[in-house]
Design a protein around this motif. Structure first.
Motif, mmCIF file in Angstrom:
data_model
loop_
_atom_site.group_PDB
_atom_site.id
_atom_site.type_symbol
_atom_site.label_atom_id
_atom_site.label_comp_id
_atom_site.label_asym_id
_atom_site.label_seq_id
_atom_site.Cartn_x
_atom_site.Cartn_y
_atom_site.Cartn_z
ATOM 1 N N LEU A 64 9.622 -17.045 -2.136
ATOM 2 C CA LEU A 64 9.488 -17.529 -3.514
ATOM 3 C C LEU A 64 8.141 -18.216 -3.731
ATOM 4 C CD1 LEU A 64 13.083 -18.890 -4.200
ATOM 5 C CD2 LEU A 64 11.941 -17.033 -5.442
ATOM 6 N N VAL A 65 7.738 -19.039 -2.781
ATOM 7 C CA VAL A 65 6.432 -19.695 -2.880
ATOM 8 C C VAL A 65 5.322 -18.651 -2.899
ATOM 9 C CG1 VAL A 65 4.803 -21.211 -1.680
ATOM 10 C CG2 VAL A 65 7.225 -21.858 -1.844
ATOM 11 N N ASP A 66 5.459 -17.627 -2.045
ATOM 12 C CA ASP A 66 4.463 -16.555 -2.001
ATOM 13 C C ASP A 66 4.411 -15.797 -3.325
ATOM 14 O OD1 ASP A 66 2.670 -14.614 -0.567
ATOM 15 O OD2 ASP A 66 4.334 -13.267 -1.024
ATOM 16 N N MET A 67 5.577 -15.502 -3.910
ATOM 17 C CA MET A 67 5.634 -14.785 -5.190
ATOM 18 C C MET A 67 4.910 -15.537 -6.299
ATOM 19 S SD MET A 67 9.530 -13.449 -5.593
ATOM 20 C CE MET A 67 10.068 -11.846 -5.010
ATOM 21 N N TRP A 68 5.053 -16.858 -6.283
ATOM 22 C CA TRP A 68 4.547 -17.684 -7.389
ATOM 23 C C TRP A 68 3.256 -18.412 -7.048
ATOM 24 C CZ3 TRP A 68 6.329 -17.151 -12.121
ATOM 25 C CH2 TRP A 68 7.603 -16.611 -12.295
ATOM 26 N N ARG A 69 2.585 -17.981 -5.978
ATOM 27 C CA ARG A 69 1.354 -18.666 -5.575
ATOM 28 C C ARG A 69 0.309 -18.543 -6.690
ATOM 29 N NH1 ARG A 69 1.552 -13.859 -2.995
ATOM 30 N NH2 ARG A 69 -0.292 -12.507 -3.029
ATOM 31 N N GLY A 70 -0.528 -19.573 -6.789
ATOM 32 C CA GLY A 70 -1.558 -19.578 -7.822
ATOM 33 C C GLY A 70 -0.967 -19.835 -9.188
ATOM 34 N N ASP A 71 -1.767 -19.607 -10.197
ATOM 35 C CA ASP A 71 -1.323 -19.842 -11.567
ATOM 36 C C ASP A 71 -1.565 -18.637 -12.463
ATOM 37 O OD1 ASP A 71 -0.519 -22.654 -11.339
ATOM 38 O OD2 ASP A 71 -2.641 -23.009 -10.941
ATOM 39 N N ASP A 72 -1.851 -17.489 -11.855
ATOM 40 C CA ASP A 72 -2.172 -16.315 -12.658
ATOM 41 C C ASP A 72 -0.947 -15.425 -12.831
ATOM 42 O OD1 ASP A 72 -1.977 -15.541 -10.060
ATOM 43 O OD2 ASP A 72 -3.943 -14.576 -9.935
ATOM 44 N N VAL A 73 -1.158 -14.216 -13.330
ATOM 45 C CA VAL A 73 -0.075 -13.275 -13.565
ATOM 46 C C VAL A 73 0.526 -12.843 -12.226
ATOM 47 C CG1 VAL A 73 0.482 -11.001 -14.513
ATOM 48 C CG2 VAL A 73 -1.169 -12.467 -15.679
ATOM 49 N N THR A 74 1.844 -12.752 -12.155
ATOM 50 C CA THR A 74 2.522 -12.391 -10.911
ATOM 51 C C THR A 74 2.675 -10.875 -10.785
ATOM 52 O OG1 THR A 74 4.689 -12.538 -11.953
ATOM 53 C CG2 THR A 74 3.797 -14.556 -10.962
ATOM 54 N N ARG A 75 3.119 -10.455 -9.604
ATOM 55 C CA ARG A 75 3.311 -9.033 -9.326
ATOM 56 C C ARG A 75 4.787 -8.645 -9.197
ATOM 57 N NH1 ARG A 75 -0.969 -6.048 -7.715
ATOM 58 N NH2 ARG A 75 -2.923 -7.143 -7.304
ATOM 59 N N HIS A 76 5.709 -9.579 -9.369
ATOM 60 C CA HIS A 76 7.088 -9.298 -8.983
ATOM 61 C C HIS A 76 8.068 -9.132 -10.140
ATOM 62 C CE1 HIS A 76 7.030 -13.732 -9.442
ATOM 63 N NE2 HIS A 76 8.214 -13.501 -9.975
ATOM 64 N N ASP A 77 7.642 -9.306 -11.395
ATOM 65 C CA ASP A 77 8.616 -9.296 -12.488
ATOM 66 C C ASP A 77 9.206 -7.899 -12.684
ATOM 67 O OD1 ASP A 77 7.454 -7.877 -15.009
ATOM 68 O OD2 ASP A 77 5.790 -9.033 -14.202
ATOM 69 N N ALA A 78 10.314 -7.840 -13.428
ATOM 70 C CA ALA A 78 11.104 -6.611 -13.549
ATOM 71 C C ALA A 78 10.579 -5.637 -14.595
ATOM 72 C CB ALA A 78 12.552 -6.980 -13.884
ATOM 73 N N VAL A 79 9.456 -5.952 -15.245
ATOM 74 C CA VAL A 79 8.908 -5.065 -16.269
ATOM 75 C C VAL A 79 7.523 -4.559 -15.898
ATOM 76 C CG1 VAL A 79 8.199 -4.892 -18.689
ATOM 77 C CG2 VAL A 79 10.289 -6.117 -18.092
ATOM 78 N N ALA A 80 6.632 -5.460 -15.506
ATOM 79 C CA ALA A 80 5.256 -5.071 -15.203
ATOM 80 C C ALA A 80 4.889 -5.320 -13.750
ATOM 81 C CB ALA A 80 4.281 -5.827 -16.114
ATOM 82 N N GLY A 81 5.848 -5.702 -12.923
ATOM 83 C CA GLY A 81 5.553 -6.085 -11.546
ATOM 84 C C GLY A 81 5.338 -4.907 -10.624
ATOM 85 N N SER A 82 4.126 -4.764 -10.131
ATOM 86 C CA SER A 82 3.827 -3.659 -9.223
ATOM 87 C C SER A 82 4.558 -3.794 -7.889
ATOM 88 C CB SER A 82 2.317 -3.569 -8.973
ATOM 89 O OG SER A 82 1.821 -4.775 -8.405
ATOM 90 N N GLU A 83 5.045 -5.004 -7.563
ATOM 91 C CA GLU A 83 5.805 -5.207 -6.326
ATOM 92 C C GLU A 83 7.295 -4.948 -6.509
ATOM 93 O OE1 GLU A 83 5.210 -9.098 -4.767
ATOM 94 O OE2 GLU A 83 3.107 -8.762 -4.250
#
Length: 203
Positions: A64-83
């Motif tokens: 969870l910490v890795d997913m939300w690291r930094g303050d920019d756009v994430t990669r894990h969401d269910a719509v635009a998340g490439s992960e």
């Protein structure tokens, strides 16, 4: 400073694995039990992969910490998340009028009525896209209310244009609108009320 609307696909690591998993999900839904595929063998191979991932996964809190690291756009969401293998995923573009847009084609995993997008999937896509539009406009927050109007069935297998723009900010209240269109015709429209507050990111 450059503001990202969505994170670009990297072609390696979990992005690449998620893209492969999307192919598997789509292939399974398309194949069903009427294909000639060796589904028993496929099941065994998929379970082997899942066992390997389970055995090597980090502690949930660490991830969870890795997913939300930094303050920019994430990669894990269910719509635009490439992960995220359940995400289409959408890639947004900023338009001159301040709105944002994405074009995508959805397949059978997103089906509701025959050959049409599930209404809940449309809601998921629009909720996220309105939120991205708020971030692009510079004032964002959490969804308080989302009103959807389903004007026409939203087709699968055809290019869908998803648009959103922020229309007003009054104190902590943010109002945003959006739509999903196909063939130049609006299928679903949305009006959202967002509150300018966030749950802190895991650190």
């Amino acid at each position: 400073m450059t503001i990202e609307l969505s994170r670009p696909y990297r072609g390696t690591g979990v992005d690449a694995a998620a893209a492969a998993a999307r192919r598997v999900i789509d292939g399974l839904v398309r194949a069903g039990d009427i294909s000639g595929a060796d589904l028993a063998g496929i099941t065994d191979r998929l379970n082997t992969i899942a066992d390997e991932l389970d055995a090597t996964a980090p502690d949930l809190r660490e991830r969870l910490v890795d997913m939300w690291r930094g303050d920019d756009v994430t990669r894990h969401d269910a719509v635009a998340g490439s992960e995220n293998p359940i995400a289409p995923p959408l890639e947004y573009t900023a338009l001159p009028d301040g709105s944002i847009e994405a074009v995508t084609v959805l397949g059978l995993p997103y089906q509701g009525p025959p050959e049409c997008v599930h209404g809940g999937v449309s809601a998921l896509i629009l909720d996220h896209t309105l939120g991205v539009a708020n971030g692009w406009a510079g004032v964002s927050g959490m969804t308080a209310e989302l009103v959807l109007r389903y004007h026409h069935l939203t087709p699968l297998f055809e290019p869908l244009t998803i648009r959103a723009r922020q229309v007003s900010v009054e104190g902590s209240k943010i109002r945003t609108v959006g739509s999903i269109s196909a063939g130049g015709r609006e299928c679903v429209t949305a009006e959202g009320l967002f509150i300018a507050k966030f749950k802190p990111r895991p650190r």
